[in-house]
Design a protein around this motif. Sequence first.
Motif, short mmCIF file in Angstrom:
data_model
loop_
_atom_site.label_atom_id
_atom_site.label_comp_id
_atom_site.label_asym_id
_atom_site.label_seq_id
_atom_site.Cartn_x
_atom_site.Cartn_y
_atom_site.Cartn_z
N MET A 1 0.86 -1.16 0.00
CA MET A 1 0.00 0.00 0.00
C MET A 1 0.91 1.23 0.00
N LEU A 2 0.67 2.15 -0.91
CA LEU A 2 1.46 3.37 -1.02
C LEU A 2 0.66 4.56 -0.52
N ILE A 3 1.29 5.38 0.31
CA ILE A 3 0.64 6.57 0.86
C ILE A 3 1.25 7.80 0.19
N LEU A 8 6.76 14.36 0.60
CA LEU A 8 7.78 13.43 0.13
C LEU A 8 7.35 12.55 -1.03
N GLY A 9 6.10 12.66 -1.46
CA GLY A 9 5.61 11.82 -2.55
C GLY A 9 5.17 10.45 -2.05
N LEU A 10 5.06 9.49 -2.95
CA LEU A 10 4.58 8.15 -2.59
C LEU A 10 5.57 7.46 -1.65
N ARG A 11 5.03 6.94 -0.55
CA ARG A 11 5.84 6.23 0.44
C ARG A 11 5.14 4.90 0.76
N HIS A 76 -9.02 -0.87 0.58
CA HIS A 76 -7.70 -0.36 1.00
C HIS A 76 -7.14 0.68 0.05
N GLU A 77 -7.96 1.19 -0.86
CA GLU A 77 -7.51 2.24 -1.77
C GLU A 77 -7.24 3.52 -0.97
N ILE A 78 -6.07 4.10 -1.18
CA ILE A 78 -5.72 5.39 -0.57
C ILE A 78 -6.24 6.47 -1.51
#
Length: 96
Positions: A1-3, A8-11, A76-78
């Motif tokens: 899962m990317l936040i 900082l962009g995708l983490r 779980h979609e961000i």
Amino acid sequence: MLIPHPLLGLRDAQEFTYLGDARLIERPDGMAEGAEAAFADYVYLRDNPAGVHRELWFHEQGDRSWLVVTRDTVTHEIIGAELARDVAMRGKGGAT
């Protein structure tokens, strides 16, 4: 899962610690009438919704910022993320 961290962009979500419902930002006034009951609700009552929900996440393995992440708890979609500081300031009449 990317936040999608706003600075900082995708983490990767593994860099973060999940705290819970983003309404925890709205801490009750400890000096107000009924404060004891308000704090009991604040500490012990939580929603557990299915669907879109706003959550607090701490970037423990990064810049140590708090984020409010909007996430669909079913898929779980961000959907998005913003700094918790900015959300709290808007809630107190601060800039949008």
